[in-house]
Design an enzyme around this catalytic site. Structure first.
Site, PDB file in Angstrom:
ATOM      1  N   THR A 257       0.862  -1.181   0.000  1.00 11.92           N
ATOM      2  CA  THR A 257       0.000   0.000   0.000  1.00 11.92           C
ATOM      3  C   THR A 257       0.896   1.227   0.000  1.00 11.92           C
ATOM      4  O   THR A 257       2.048   1.154   0.415  1.00 11.92           O
ATOM      5  CB  THR A 257      -0.886  -0.003   1.267  1.00 11.92           C
TER       6      THR A 257
ATOM      7  N   GLY B 138      -1.432  -3.739   5.217  1.00  9.85           N
ATOM      8  CA  GLY B 138      -2.494  -4.732   5.314  1.00  9.85           C
ATOM      9  C   GLY B 138      -3.051  -4.842   6.719  1.00  9.85           C
ATOM     10  O   GLY B 138      -3.422  -3.859   7.361  1.00  9.85           O
TER      11      GLY B 138
END
Length: 528
Positions: A350, A433
């Site tokens: 991410t 995550g």
């Protein structure tokens, strides 16, 4: 102040603006946008678009985003849910009838319709000063002319668990010459550059309609997906109300469900009953309390969090003081709990962006395709890597996170915002995550309870409870590891560092900004 005889970095201090991202080219693009007259929102979207090119394993226009934003750093914190939905044809019965026991991690059935481009367009329209064409220009340049692969990007790209060969188009673009690029190599994505040009010219419609949407829908259908042109055209993000709790004199704001941000607030509520500040910040007792609070909070995340458009999530009850007291009573300082169900919390790739501009507009912005290279499905003509957020859905029809038509999955990416007395103190985020609630809590308690500056707080050693083990980074002191084992924890070293993060701290009295970026990634904070 840090000890300058040890490796590390100082925080970045400035007066006008600070941008912090996980990639140097993205941070530079954000600063350039700010200096060209853009505001924090323009800079954040610009940086996210660049990262979708130069960190292709982590994010892109085939993913989702969430944003917390506070105009001029005062008043209400705005929240925007830019996460996509399941196709209209996706039902639990359809998957069960086809013999699925769970949603796959890769392939077309892991794909939810991407929400990022819709969110970028809406946020620029509502809060930016620049248009999509200007904001996307740096990303188009890097996709077309090439960019140098940074070291952490190369590390992630070469992860043996990533199977880019499963999709011929992914292999062609992301395994040039049959292998993952190495640090220092130059990589280009001409198909993606052409797609970004279409979006720059046509706006949101350039992604969700026309040739770009045709390419994505056609590929998904070829592979057996349920996606339609109507699913893409109907995509629309929403302004929502943040969820918040008080901790250490601050108000901590998170995205509401379908986002997992509630998990961090539950952890903070539980930890508020312990006097963490009197403990060793890297000692076994502090880490043990954090681990146990996390185990309790994640249990509730997995029981309750779903798309509030379709299910009820008892937020008020979960964030009540009485509920925190009840959870806290289950924790023992000298031993690990043994009665909780097993947690399996996958990591992900991410990008997180924290920006404050000269007007003190503060943005906390996160964008992701979830697992490395998302679903592994790539648009043949568009070069769009499609996310695998659908893999988070359940196939239990009674579960709040059961897949359903037009439903959003439980989502891990979570921007954070800390305020005090109605003014922003810090936009912050820690990616990774399932680790993200742990990361948010570790960062905040490092600063609030232990007085660390943002860079020290991000640098500090980390632990994470996952799959009945405690993952402890190499920097965790040996004595702390032994203390955790004495309390009944099984401790292992993680394969890779735990998460990565950014933050910008506002000092309203001095008129200064302090930025920080996690050394576990390639990025940096810059200011002027």
């Amino acid at each position: 102040m840090r000890d300058f005889q040890f490796p590390g970095r100082s925080p970045v201090r400035a007066t006008q603006a600070v941008a912090a991202t996980s990639h140097p080219l993205a941070t530079l693009a954000a600063i350039d946008m700010l200096r060209a007259g853009g505001n924090a929102m323009d800079a954040a979207v610009c940086a996210a678009a660049v990262q979708g090119v130069v960190e292709p394993q982590s994010t892109g226009i085939g993913g989702d985003c969430f944003v917390l934003y506070c105009p001029k750093g005062q008043g209400d914190v705005l929240a925007f849910n830019g996460s996509g939905r399941a196709p209209a044809g996706a039902t639990v019965d359809w998957y069960l009838d086809k013999g699925f026991n769970e949603l796959p991690k890769q392939g077309p059935h892991a794909v939810t319709v991407p929400g990022a481009v819709d969110a970028w367009s809406r946020l620029l329209q509502d809060h930016g000063r620049k248009d999509l064409a200007e904001v996307l220009a740096p990303a188009i340049h890097y996709a077309e002319d090439g960019y140098v692969v940074q070291d952490r990007v190369a590390f992630d790209w070469a992860d043996p668990e990533i199977d880019l060969t499963a999709d011929e188009h992914a292999a062609r673009i992301f395994l040039p010459g049959g292998q993952a690029p190495k640090a220092g190599d130059i990589h280009r994505q001409p198909e993606l550059a052409a797609t970004l040009r279409v979006i720059a010219k046509q706006g949101r419609a350039g992604f969700y309609e026309g040739a770009v949407a045709d390419d994505m829908v056609r590929r998904l259908k070829e592979l057996g997906g349920l996606h339609s042109h109507e699913d893409f055209a109907a995509t629309k993000g929403d302004y929502v109300s943040p969820v918040s709790t008080a901790y250490g004199g601050h108000d901590i704001h998170q995205m509401p469900p379908n986002n997992q941000g509630l998990t961090a607030l539950l952890m903070l509520n539980v930890l508020s009953g312990f006097k963490l500040g009197g403990l060793d910040p890297n000692g076994a007792e502090r880490l043990h309390l954090e681990i146990e609070a996390g185990r309790l909070a994640y249990q509730d995340r997995d029981r309750f969090v779903g798309d509030q458009d379709q299910v009820h999530v008892p937020i008020k009850q979960l964030l009540s003081g009485a509920y925190a007291d009840r959870l806290r009573a289950e924790i023992h300082r000298d031993r690990a709990m043994t009665h909780l169900p097993r947690l399996e919390l996958p990591g992900s790739d991410t990008v997180y962006i924290s920006i404050v501009d000269r007007d003190r507009n503060a943005v906390s912005f996160i964008n992701s395709t979830y697992y490395s290279f998302g679903s592994g499905v790539v648009g043949p003509k568009t070069g769009v890597v499609l996310q695998n957020r659908g893999s988070s859905f359940r196939l239990d029809p009674a579960h709040p996170n059961a897949i359903a038509p037009g439903k959003r999955p439980m989502h891990t990416i979570m921007p954070g915002m800390a305020t005090r007395n109605g003014r922003v103190v810090m936009p912050f985020g820690v990616m990774g995550g399932g680790y993200q609630p742990f990361g948010h809590v570790h960062l905040l308690t490092n600063m609030i309870d232990f007085g660390m500056d943002p860079q020290q707080a991000l640098d500090a050693p980390r632990v994470f409870y996952n799959d009945d083990t405690v993952e402890a980074e190499r920097s965790v002191p040996t004595a702390a590891i032994e203390g955790l084992r004495e309390r009944g924890h099984r401790v292992v070293e993680p394969y890779q560092p735990l998460g990565g993060g950014q933050a910008v701290l506002i000092d309203w009295d001095k008129g200064t900004l302090t930025g920080a970026s996690d050394p576990r990634k390639d990025g940096m904070a810059l200011g002027y």
